[in-house]
Design a protein around this motif. Structure first.
Motif, short mmCIF file in Angstrom:
data_model
loop_
_atom_site.label_atom_id
_atom_site.label_comp_id
_atom_site.label_asym_id
_atom_site.label_seq_id
_atom_site.Cartn_x
_atom_site.Cartn_y
_atom_site.Cartn_z
N LYS A 168 -3.49 2.34 9.58
CA LYS A 168 -2.26 1.89 10.21
C LYS A 168 -1.40 1.09 9.25
O LYS A 168 -1.88 0.54 8.26
CB LYS A 168 -2.58 1.03 11.44
N GLY A 169 -0.10 1.02 9.57
CA GLY A 169 0.81 0.18 8.79
C GLY A 169 1.40 0.84 7.55
O GLY A 169 1.99 0.15 6.71
N LEU A 170 1.23 2.15 7.42
CA LEU A 170 1.74 2.85 6.24
C LEU A 170 3.18 3.35 6.43
O LEU A 170 3.75 3.92 5.51
CB LEU A 170 0.85 4.03 5.88
N ASP A 171 3.74 3.14 7.60
CA ASP A 171 5.07 3.69 7.88
C ASP A 171 6.20 2.72 7.62
O ASP A 171 7.37 3.10 7.66
CB ASP A 171 5.14 4.17 9.33
N GLU A 213 5.06 12.24 5.61
CA GLU A 213 4.62 13.01 4.45
C GLU A 213 4.56 12.18 3.17
O GLU A 213 3.96 12.59 2.17
CB GLU A 213 5.53 14.22 4.23
N HIS A 214 5.14 10.97 3.20
CA HIS A 214 5.12 10.10 2.02
C HIS A 214 4.32 8.82 2.26
O HIS A 214 4.37 7.90 1.43
CB HIS A 214 6.55 9.75 1.59
N GLN A 215 3.61 8.75 3.35
CA GLN A 215 2.84 7.55 3.66
C GLN A 215 1.56 7.50 2.84
O GLN A 215 0.77 8.44 2.84
CB GLN A 215 2.52 7.50 5.16
N GLU A 216 1.38 6.39 2.14
CA GLU A 216 0.22 6.18 1.27
C GLU A 216 -0.21 4.72 1.37
O GLU A 216 0.61 3.85 1.69
CB GLU A 216 0.57 6.51 -0.18
N PRO A 217 -1.47 4.41 1.08
CA PRO A 217 -1.93 3.02 1.16
C PRO A 217 -1.22 2.09 0.18
O PRO A 217 -1.04 0.90 0.45
CB PRO A 217 -3.42 3.11 0.84
N TYR A 218 -0.78 2.64 -0.96
CA TYR A 218 -0.11 1.82 -1.97
C TYR A 218 1.17 2.51 -2.43
O TYR A 218 1.23 3.74 -2.54
CB TYR A 218 -1.04 1.60 -3.17
N PRO A 237 0.32 -2.91 -1.60
CA PRO A 237 -0.43 -2.44 -0.42
C PRO A 237 0.44 -2.49 0.84
O PRO A 237 0.99 -3.54 1.18
CB PRO A 237 -1.60 -3.42 -0.34
N LEU A 238 0.53 -1.37 1.53
CA LEU A 238 1.33 -1.33 2.76
C LEU A 238 0.52 -1.73 3.98
O LEU A 238 1.07 -2.27 4.95
CB LEU A 238 1.90 0.08 2.96
N GLN A 239 -0.80 -1.46 3.97
CA GLN A 239 -1.60 -1.64 5.17
C GLN A 239 -1.82 -3.10 5.54
O GLN A 239 -2.30 -3.39 6.65
CB GLN A 239 -2.96 -0.95 5.02
N THR A 240 -1.45 -4.03 4.66
CA THR A 240 -1.66 -5.44 4.98
C THR A 240 -0.59 -5.99 5.93
O THR A 240 -0.78 -7.03 6.53
CB THR A 240 -1.64 -6.29 3.69
#
Length: 253
Positions: A168-171, A213-218, A237-240
């Motif tokens: 979650k949180g990659l958007d 399509e471009h969501q990634e953890p970093y 980091p996006l997930q934080t």
């Protein structure tokens, strides 16, 4: 008593098998073939009949065992994978899968193959196509979750259950841009990542909405504004879900 009852049923099945075999060879007995055979031939025929009776008995016992597993424990395998592909393993040797049935919770760690194998599950779980809830979590706290969290699953003995999970949180990426020397927010700064762009508002704030399509953890983040040094920060980091702070330095004249 259960032991005696089971073995009584097995013995009964074996007896049925013997009876069926004897009926098939009744014509041989009625024709008095043994009187026409010598001792060696008679012995061979007796051995053949005995072997076939034994084989039918064993077959009956095996078939009974196979068909009488309703009251025995069974296994359930949950295959955990990402949204992109069934081959996309998620947290092997780390993630925790929880099987929830009524008030019972059972935990298993995902193995290197991306599977959580629940062994010796009580027979009650399999009766009447029981419905279970399946949960997923990262013991280290990263916000992984099932894509369909409200789903329930019908469990069957020795069957695979696919569980699709995502981080979650990659958007979304939120942050604020400030001047390195004064600490004041800077407006009209171009913020860029792969797949998304944004401009800071009058308070220096920005929100990047990243397509699936471009969501990634970093993500590698760039900030650009005339009169300031170009800014790049890699592996953000996006997930934080933490606000990103960007400090821009003015170009020295």
């Amino acid at each position: 008593m259960d032991f005696l009852n089971n073995w009584g049923m097995i013995a009964g099945l074996a007896g049925i098998g013997m009876t069926v075999f004897l009926i098939l060879f009744r014509s041989i007995i009625q024709l008095k073939i043994f009187s026409k055979l010598n001792t060696k031939q008679s012995f061979r025929l007796i051995v053949l009949i005995t072997s076939m009776i034994f084989t039918i008995s064993i077959f009956s016992i095996v078939m009974y065992s196979i068909n009488n597993t309703d009251d025995s424990p069974g296994d359930i395998t949950v295959v955990v994978h990402g949204k992109k592909s069934k081959n996309q393993k998620v947290l092997p040797n780390r993630g925790i899968v929880t099987l929830v049935y009524r008030d019972v919770l059972i935990n298993e760690t995902i193995n290197s193959k991306g599977e959580a194998i629940f062994k010796q599950i009580p027979a009650d779980f399999f009766k009447n196509e029981a419905k279970v809830e399946i949960r997923f979590e990262d013991p280290k706290g990263e916000p992984y979750a099932a894509v369909y969290p409200d789903s329930v699953y019908t469990i069957q003995r020795n069957k695979y259950i696919p569980l699709v999970v995502e981080l979650k949180g990659l958007d979304t990426l939120e942050g604020i841009v400030k001047d390195f020397e004064t600490g004041k927010p800077i407006d009209n700064v171009a913020i860029r990542v792969r797949g998304a762009n944004a401009i800071t508002n009058e308070f220096g704030e920005f929100v990047l909405t990243i397509p699936e399509e471009h969501q990634e953890p970093y993500k590698n983040v760039r900030a650009l504004k005339e009169g300031y040094e170009p800014y790049t920060q890699n592996e953000v980091p996006l997930q934080t879900n933490q606000e990103m702070i960007v400090m821009l330095q003015k170009i020295k004249q």
